[in-house]
Design a protein around this motif. Sequence first.
Motif, PDB file in Angstrom:
ATOM      1  N   THR A  93      28.630  42.420 -40.818  1.00 41.43           N
ATOM      2  CA  THR A  93      27.708  41.331 -41.115  1.00 41.43           C
ATOM      3  C   THR A  93      27.272  41.313 -42.576  1.00 41.43           C
ATOM      4  OG1 THR A  93      25.852  42.717 -40.378  1.00 41.43           O
ATOM      5  CG2 THR A  93      26.818  41.196 -38.762  1.00 41.43           C
ATOM      6  N   THR A  94      27.423  42.414 -43.283  1.00 47.96           N
ATOM      7  CA  THR A  94      27.082  42.447 -44.710  1.00 47.96           C
ATOM      8  C   THR A  94      28.322  42.460 -45.595  1.00 47.96           C
ATOM      9  OG1 THR A  94      26.934  44.878 -44.632  1.00 47.96           O
ATOM     10  CG2 THR A  94      24.893  43.638 -44.310  1.00 47.96           C
ATOM     11  N   THR A 140      32.199  36.196 -31.042  1.00 51.19           N
ATOM     12  CA  THR A 140      31.848  34.915 -31.646  1.00 51.19           C
ATOM     13  C   THR A 140      33.097  34.045 -31.734  1.00 51.19           C
ATOM     14  OG1 THR A 140      32.236  35.706 -33.910  1.00 51.19           O
ATOM     15  CG2 THR A 140      30.012  35.986 -33.010  1.00 51.19           C
ATOM     16  N   SER A 173      19.606  40.376 -32.534  1.00 55.12           N
ATOM     17  CA  SER A 173      20.573  39.947 -33.547  1.00 55.12           C
ATOM     18  C   SER A 173      21.929  39.666 -32.928  1.00 55.12           C
ATOM     19  CB  SER A 173      20.697  41.019 -34.634  1.00 55.12           C
ATOM     20  OG  SER A 173      21.188  42.234 -34.095  1.00 55.12           O
ATOM     21  N   ARG A 174      22.342  40.486 -31.951  1.00 58.47           N
ATOM     22  CA  ARG A 174      23.606  40.232 -31.278  1.00 58.47           C
ATOM     23  C   ARG A 174      23.551  38.916 -30.490  1.00 58.47           C
ATOM     24  NH1 ARG A 174      27.423  44.227 -30.358  1.00 58.47           N
ATOM     25  NH2 ARG A 174      27.011  46.220 -31.352  1.00 58.47           N
ATOM     26  N   TYR A 208      29.024  47.070 -36.801  1.00 56.74           N
ATOM     27  CA  TYR A 208      28.430  45.731 -36.752  1.00 56.74           C
ATOM     28  C   TYR A 208      27.731  45.402 -38.065  1.00 56.74           C
ATOM     29  CZ  TYR A 208      25.185  42.025 -35.333  1.00 56.74           C
ATOM     30  OH  TYR A 208      24.477  40.862 -35.260  1.00 56.74           O
ATOM     31  N   HIS A 229      32.634  38.332 -44.034  1.00 64.47           N
ATOM     32  CA  HIS A 229      31.688  37.685 -43.125  1.00 64.47           C
ATOM     33  C   HIS A 229      30.926  36.581 -43.847  1.00 64.47           C
ATOM     34  CE1 HIS A 229      27.901  37.328 -40.745  1.00 64.47           C
ATOM     35  NE2 HIS A 229      28.764  37.408 -39.738  1.00 64.47           N
ATOM     36  N   ARG A 230      30.535  36.834 -45.085  1.00 61.89           N
ATOM     37  CA  ARG A 230      29.839  35.795 -45.850  1.00 61.89           C
ATOM     38  C   ARG A 230      30.739  34.587 -46.075  1.00 61.89           C
ATOM     39  NH1 ARG A 230      28.108  40.378 -48.792  1.00 61.89           N
ATOM     40  NH2 ARG A 230      29.558  39.922 -50.498  1.00 61.89           N
ATOM     41  N   TYR A 280      31.535  45.157 -32.280  1.00 65.45           N
ATOM     42  CA  TYR A 280      31.310  43.851 -32.889  1.00 65.45           C
ATOM     43  C   TYR A 280      30.786  42.882 -31.839  1.00 65.45           C
ATOM     44  CZ  TYR A 280      34.134  45.973 -36.549  1.00 65.45           C
ATOM     45  OH  TYR A 280      34.613  46.824 -37.518  1.00 65.45           O
ATOM     46  N   ASP A 326      23.801  35.912 -32.805  1.00 65.39           N
ATOM     47  CA  ASP A 326      25.159  35.651 -33.284  1.00 65.39           C
ATOM     48  C   ASP A 326      26.010  34.980 -32.212  1.00 65.39           C
ATOM     49  OD1 ASP A 326      24.522  36.718 -35.707  1.00 65.39           O
ATOM     50  OD2 ASP A 326      25.418  38.678 -35.333  1.00 65.39           O
TER      51      ASP A 326
END
Length: 367
Positions: A176-177, A206, A327-328, A172, A181-182, A203, A331
């Motif tokens: 996210t980093t 989403t 955080s999950r 995960y 993803h960005r 994951y 998202d």
Amino acid sequence: MFWKLHNLLKPYMGGDKKRKRGSTPNGDIPTSSRLSMALRWFAGGDPLDIFQVHGVAPEQVYISVWIVVDAINQCPTLQIKFPTSHEEQRRIADGFRTKSKVGFPNCVGCIDGMLVWISKPNQRSTLQTEIGPGKFYCGRKKKFGVTLQAICDHKRRFIDIELGHPGSTSDYLCFTTSTIHRKLLRNSNLLAPELTFFGDNAYVNTSFMATPFKGKQSGVKDAYNFYHSQLRINIECDFGMLVHRWGCLRKPLPVNITVRKITQLVRALCMLHNFCVDENESVACPVTSDDVYYGIVAGGFTQEDAENRPQPLIDGGHHFNDVTRASRRRDREQAAYLTRDILVQHLEELGVTSRPAPRGSTSTNLN
């Protein structure tokens, strides 16, 4: 295939440094020989055998390995790039649809992480990466390693890879980093409408990631989990092909190879894997007792994007909590829609309300 690859890499392989006095006694080593030595070493060959077959000094095997690694990473033709064209993404989705028994129409790639086995990093690697050595220890697999997160298409080619996170990092956090993803957050039109990645429960579900339902043992959601895994397994097969083809990954990469150089080596092996898939090359023969591994010493250039390194990694200690329920949940709530629900609706329209019955005998069928 060999000569096609050689022609691609030759402009980036350069040559040996000129001697200050005199000339090379036996002539320069041809670039074809350097590529041959490197490929054999990648496949798990013994350097003691390789240097004798090619008639070179022992250290030239190791030098050739890094010359080829550098050339692969510089060759634009072999670079791994996620397709930004919606037309190309649709072709990948159509490829997955043909592989799906229920015709799931919107899988643009399967994503997962793999642990690249390494020896415990020394102080030199620790200073370069600014990450404590204990963070490279994966408690689940009881090994030191670097996490390779990859996305593959229906042909089991890598279309996106991310390297650099230590072995204790969860999938995960790696996602996210990651660069992909960005891009997804900055550009809502990166993926064609309703296309999504297929990932496991590491994951978060989403609008651009479809994951399995938890705790479902019957009904349409259980059927979704079954057919979802039927496609998601392609990334697991891709990792298996990568390690089976390149035998140097079957044992821990030695401590005298820094973490930065390991990322370059693995990136190059992923590119070569794609080249073999494009050329319809079958996976290597089964491993034998002759496929052994020895450490290597030589230089190599480095590439590392540490701009988005999570702060908890930059200290000592072993593990840290990189995934929280908050955080999950955040998202999930930020997702405009959930492609997983679209896939469940697709199964309901087909009248599929359960997974198929197992074929053949089972442990419960004694007859």
